[in-house]
Design an enzyme around this catalytic site. Sequence first.
Site, mmCIF file in Angstrom:
data_model
loop_
_atom_site.group_PDB
_atom_site.id
_atom_site.type_symbol
_atom_site.label_atom_id
_atom_site.label_comp_id
_atom_site.label_asym_id
_atom_site.label_seq_id
_atom_site.Cartn_x
_atom_site.Cartn_y
_atom_site.Cartn_z
ATOM 1 N N GLU A 34 -3.883 59.246 74.857
ATOM 2 C CA GLU A 34 -5.077 59.988 74.449
ATOM 3 C C GLU A 34 -5.425 59.493 73.066
ATOM 4 O OE1 GLU A 34 -6.830 61.744 76.404
ATOM 5 O OE2 GLU A 34 -5.381 61.662 78.027
ATOM 6 N N CYS B 122 -8.778 65.704 67.090
ATOM 7 C CA CYS B 122 -9.409 64.646 67.874
ATOM 8 C C CYS B 122 -10.697 65.168 68.495
ATOM 9 C CB CYS B 122 -8.449 64.172 68.940
ATOM 10 S SG CYS B 122 -7.654 65.549 69.732
HETATM 11 P P1 NAD Z 1 -2.268 56.768 64.550
HETATM 12 O O1 NAD Z 1 -2.745 55.902 65.642
HETATM 13 O O2 NAD Z 1 -2.341 56.248 63.162
HETATM 14 O O3 NAD Z 1 -0.745 57.154 64.779
HETATM 15 C C1 NAD Z 1 -0.284 57.695 65.998
HETATM 16 C C2 NAD Z 1 1.168 57.291 66.181
HETATM 17 O O4 NAD Z 1 1.237 55.875 66.353
HETATM 18 C C3 NAD Z 1 2.054 57.610 64.970
HETATM 19 O O5 NAD Z 1 3.334 57.986 65.429
HETATM 20 C C4 NAD Z 1 2.111 56.288 64.247
HETATM 21 O O6 NAD Z 1 3.261 56.137 63.454
HETATM 22 C C5 NAD Z 1 2.115 55.308 65.399
HETATM 23 N N1 NAD Z 1 1.617 53.981 65.037
HETATM 24 C C6 NAD Z 1 0.729 53.663 64.076
HETATM 25 N N2 NAD Z 1 0.517 52.321 64.062
HETATM 26 C C7 NAD Z 1 1.283 51.813 65.048
HETATM 27 C C8 NAD Z 1 1.494 50.500 65.555
HETATM 28 N N3 NAD Z 1 0.853 49.450 65.036
HETATM 29 N N4 NAD Z 1 2.345 50.347 66.584
HETATM 30 C C9 NAD Z 1 2.969 51.394 67.130
HETATM 31 N N5 NAD Z 1 2.822 52.662 66.694
HETATM 32 C C10 NAD Z 1 1.979 52.870 65.678
HETATM 33 O O7 NAD Z 1 -3.024 58.172 64.688
HETATM 34 P P2 NAD Z 1 -2.888 59.460 63.774
HETATM 35 O O8 NAD Z 1 -3.538 59.168 62.458
HETATM 36 O O9 NAD Z 1 -1.511 60.017 63.767
HETATM 37 O O10 NAD Z 1 -3.791 60.483 64.595
HETATM 38 C C11 NAD Z 1 -5.165 60.448 64.532
HETATM 39 C C12 NAD Z 1 -5.767 59.783 65.737
HETATM 40 O O11 NAD Z 1 -5.262 60.386 66.907
HETATM 41 C C13 NAD Z 1 -7.266 59.925 65.823
HETATM 42 O O12 NAD Z 1 -7.834 58.736 66.260
HETATM 43 C C14 NAD Z 1 -7.443 61.021 66.869
HETATM 44 O O13 NAD Z 1 -8.692 60.997 67.526
HETATM 45 C C15 NAD Z 1 -6.324 60.737 67.774
HETATM 46 N N6 NAD Z 1 -5.950 61.916 68.543
HETATM 47 C C16 NAD Z 1 -6.357 61.975 69.835
HETATM 48 C C17 NAD Z 1 -6.038 63.077 70.615
HETATM 49 C C18 NAD Z 1 -6.482 63.159 72.043
HETATM 50 O O14 NAD Z 1 -6.005 64.018 72.756
HETATM 51 N N7 NAD Z 1 -7.368 62.293 72.490
HETATM 52 C C19 NAD Z 1 -5.289 64.118 70.060
HETATM 53 C C20 NAD Z 1 -4.874 64.019 68.736
HETATM 54 C C21 NAD Z 1 -5.200 62.895 67.998
#
Ligand code: NAD
Length: 542
Positions: free
Chosen positions: A292, A326
């Site tokens: 998501e 989100c």
């Molecule tokens: P993010 O993508 O920065 O991080 C999410 C996770 O991925 C974290 O655990 C992070 O450490 C990890 N991560 C970051 N870079 C990575 C990489 N290169 N390789 C592997 N793992 C990596 O997101 P965030 O800032 O924690 O959350 C915000 C985002 O999440 C927004 O885009 C939001 O829309 C989305 N979100 C979506 C939903 C949904 O249900 N669609 C719900 C909540 C958040």
Amino acid sequence: MNGMPKIPGPVNEPVLSYAPGAPERVELKRTLKELSSRQLEIPLVIGGNDVHTGRTIDVVMPHCHRHVLAKAHQAGPTEVQAAIAAAQAAWREWSASGFERRAAVFLKAADLLATRYRPIVNGATMLGQSKTAHQAEIDAACELIDFFRFNVHFAERIYAEQPLSVSGVWNSLDYRPLEGFVYAITPFNFTSIGGNLPTAPAIMGNTVVWKPAATAVLSNYFIMRLLAEAGLPPGVINFVPGPSVQVSERLLADRAFAGIHFTGSTEVFQALWKQSAANLTSYAAYPRLVGETGGKDFILAHPSADPDVLATGMVRGAFEYQGQKCSAASRAYVPDALWPEVRDRMLEMLAEVKVGDPADFRNFMGAVIDRKAFDKIKGYIDAAKQAPGVKVLFGGGADDTDGYFIEPTVLEAQDPAYRTMCDEIFGPVLSVHVYPAARWAETLRLVDETSPYALTGAIFAQDRRAVEEAKDALRYAAGNFYVNDKPTGAVVGQQPFGGARASGTNDKAGSLLNLIRWVSPRAVKENFVPPRSFSYPFMAEA
Ligand code: NAD
């Protein structure tokens, strides 16, 4: 045991008020003081053992960034390898264990969270992720309790879904867990998602390696402790905070990698998908990729909308939790005839909004999560201040002296393709485009085509025909669609959550549809009266 125990029917956890005089308020305030007065050491948890690597990062309060709440140990290659081994070792027993045993763990986890752990997990979410008491309560307590209880219920329904049997034959489906381990990667913005992504596959009998977001590690660690107390066997979920790229590389290179359960940004999920595709031939099976991701969630007002209801939906939908949901409304389309009244009503409300430390319960908003988010959001606001055709109607200020504070900001953009109308900003910024009321049909197309995302969206209208037109025209523009309500606040069991297009695989967290991704069914046919001769009647001489 003989018998088919009935799983208790799930009901949504009631949201506590934290109003003055309420006992939960006293308890939460006490916990906030306690958590703020000490510095916790957060280990990795691998095979049920705490692991201290000595390489730590500081976990700080976003609203007071000099305050270090905890030191979180970081995984390196050795620990990631150990986590895979622990998940594999635990798989043998857990994947073969009866459903009642697994269900009991998560039902107990729900009750522990509803009681003793409630102030702890809420308090950690307020301090570590800068949520108000109400935002923490609906996320860290209520939603996660609902995930645990409803997922157990959905699992029961999946298992009960069995094929037809005919005379002499008994057919059945064995909903096997995936062979291998699931990798859960969780975001900062919902403690409940932190808890749900590793536990949903575990409920179905899988074992998991969980990498939490660095900025949510405090609340997430308490969930790990809660699960252990609820009786989750060692190794079923392994907690490995660490540098995301390195941790992911190791996990995705392993032959036993069986799936990703991800929530976070679109770019990261796409990178993980590409990486697993590149390693595909080395895996034992095709991995399940469930993610998501981002959103650019809309509010569309029809000229028949009720201005008060609309203004309230815009303020709550855009600014609760600093716009870091989100599902947060970040673009709005309001007809010119309605706009002056809606704008004035919204500005009146915003003038009353207080931003600050969530431990002060008068505040409606806290700080954004970290420096990176602060700089990104401020960059958009600063550019908007200079952009022709864009007016800053409210807010626009940002101050990172003590915490990462950004004022709730409303931009009015003449150009519906201006960048803040299209990009996910993930902060307290709402961009409004005022459209000529006569151009309703064109505006429907605009809303549908402006962004690559399709997560949530809301239509405000009193005219029934307009509601139906919007539902049809925007059928693919949102996975969660709201009529006369803000586009945030989905409730487990009521509005299964997720979006398509660039917003994810739309496997609807907290629903049967999600759990089905974590099983690989085996069809079993038992023939009670097998044939004794190879020939068929048609082969006989006439
Ligand atoms: P993010 O993508 O920065 O991080 C999410 C996770 O991925 C974290 O655990 C992070 O450490 C990890 N991560 C970051 N870079 C990575 C990489 N290169 N390789 C592997 N793992 C990596 O997101 P965030 O800032 O924690 O959350 C915000 C985002 O999440 C927004 O885009 C939001 O829309 C989305 N979100 C979506 C939903 C949904 O249900 N669609 C719900 C909540 C958040």
